[in-house]
Design a protein around this motif. Structure first.
Motif, PDB file in Angstrom:
ATOM      1  N   MET A  30       5.467  -2.965  12.076  1.00  0.00           N
ATOM      2  CA  MET A  30       4.446  -3.896  12.267  1.00  0.00           C
ATOM      3  C   MET A  30       4.018  -4.101  13.751  1.00  0.00           C
ATOM      4  O   MET A  30       2.866  -4.073  14.346  1.00  0.00           O
ATOM      5  N   VAL A  52      -5.364  -5.094  12.230  1.00  0.00           N
ATOM      6  CA  VAL A  52      -4.831  -6.471  11.776  1.00  0.00           C
ATOM      7  C   VAL A  52      -4.487  -6.478  10.588  1.00  0.00           C
ATOM      8  O   VAL A  52      -3.615  -7.032   9.921  1.00  0.00           O
ATOM      9  N   GLU A  53      -5.549  -5.714   9.463  1.00  0.00           N
ATOM     10  CA  GLU A  53      -5.173  -5.704   8.170  1.00  0.00           C
ATOM     11  C   GLU A  53      -3.951  -4.992   7.788  1.00  0.00           C
ATOM     12  O   GLU A  53      -3.280  -5.353   6.907  1.00  0.00           O
ATOM     13  N   SER A  55      -1.020  -4.600   9.796  1.00  0.00           N
ATOM     14  CA  SER A  55      -0.333  -5.535   9.959  1.00  0.00           C
ATOM     15  C   SER A  55       0.158  -6.652   8.892  1.00  0.00           C
ATOM     16  O   SER A  55       1.151  -7.241   8.687  1.00  0.00           O
ATOM     17  N   GLN A  56      -1.134  -7.237   8.375  1.00  0.00           N
ATOM     18  CA  GLN A  56      -0.968  -8.265   7.270  1.00  0.00           C
ATOM     19  C   GLN A  56      -0.312  -7.681   6.014  1.00  0.00           C
ATOM     20  O   GLN A  56       0.242  -8.623   5.572  1.00  0.00           O
ATOM     21  N   PHE A  57      -0.821  -6.423   5.674  1.00  0.00           N
ATOM     22  CA  PHE A  57      -0.138  -5.852   4.478  1.00  0.00           C
ATOM     23  C   PHE A  57       1.334  -5.571   5.050  1.00  0.00           C
ATOM     24  O   PHE A  57       2.241  -5.822   3.934  1.00  0.00           O
ATOM     25  N   MET A  59       3.302  -7.414   6.729  1.00  0.00           N
ATOM     26  CA  MET A  59       4.111  -8.484   6.716  1.00  0.00           C
ATOM     27  C   MET A  59       3.903  -9.166   5.465  1.00  0.00           C
ATOM     28  O   MET A  59       5.394 -10.016   5.061  1.00  0.00           O
ATOM     29  N   ALA A  60       3.120  -9.028   4.626  1.00  0.00           N
ATOM     30  CA  ALA A  60       3.088  -9.467   3.289  1.00  0.00           C
ATOM     31  C   ALA A  60       4.227  -8.821   2.477  1.00  0.00           C
ATOM     32  O   ALA A  60       5.001  -9.258   1.612  1.00  0.00           O
ATOM     33  N   SER A 127     -10.847  -4.529  -0.222  1.00  0.00           N
ATOM     34  CA  SER A 127     -10.791  -5.820   0.611  1.00  0.00           C
ATOM     35  C   SER A 127     -12.155  -5.822   1.231  1.00  0.00           C
ATOM     36  O   SER A 127     -13.072  -4.973   1.152  1.00  0.00           O
ATOM     37  N   THR A 129     -13.312  -6.431   3.977  1.00  0.00           N
ATOM     38  CA  THR A 129     -13.471  -6.213   5.434  1.00  0.00           C
ATOM     39  C   THR A 129     -14.231  -4.999   5.795  1.00  0.00           C
ATOM     40  O   THR A 129     -14.635  -4.115   4.733  1.00  0.00           O
TER      41      THR A 129
END
Length: 170
Positions: A30, A52-53, A55-57, A59-60, A127, A129
């Motif tokens: 990440m 960003v997406e 890195s969000q995935f 992190m999740a 998504s 986005t």
């Protein structure tokens, strides 16, 4: 404790330990994605719509798959107002009783996760986005993480019951 419970605890703890130790390196992935995005945006004036997406995935995935390992290490936040004053046996009894509430919560999460994953797979959910990645992979990871947490919760429950009875189940 019966031999099957001991084997279950040993197997689940070993599996979640391996998964947790592998997953903890996702933080570095990440960081790499976010560093790459930052350099791309500032040095080359080329912003990335996916960074960003992703890195969000990541992190999740990190916290969903690492939750069971955190539980195994007793690294979750605990309200320690009274808990530290209780005997080990009292702690074990209270932990065994309260973990039943965790089973209910995780069961509801699992039902929702399975339903959401099934929907994402059936209809190709994406998504909203500009990058619009498919959501099925992260929902599969989410559901798998909940299953790992349920398995680890049951292992912890068995350990708590054994501790309450004066046994060690490690």
């Amino acid at each position: 404790m019966p031999r099957t419970i001991r084997l279950y605890v040993r197997w689940v703890d070993a599996f979640n330990r391996r998964v947790g130790r592998i997953i903890m390196y996702l933080v570095f992935v990440m960081i790499g994605v976010l560093l790459f995005a930052s350099v791309s945006r500032t040095a080359f004036n080329s912003p990335l719509i996916w960074s960003v997406e992703v890195s969000q995935f990541l992190m999740a995935s990190y916290y969903l798959l690492g939750g069971a390992y955190s539980m195994q290490l007793a690294a979750h936040v605990r309200m320690d107002l009274f808990y530290s004053r209780w005997s080990d046996r009292t702690r074990a009894v209270v932990d065994a009783l309260t973990i039943v509430l965790l089973f209910v919560f995780l069961g509801a999460l699992l039902a929702g996760g399975i339903s959401s994953t099934e929907y994402a797979l059936r209809y190709g959910e994406k998504s909203y986005t500009s990058w619009a990645p498919p959501l099925a992979p992260i929902k599969i990871i989410m559901t798998f993480g909940i299953v790992l947490m349920l398995l680890q919760s049951l292992s912890t429950f068995f350990k708590d019951v054994a501790r309450a009875c004066g046994e060690a189940l490690e």
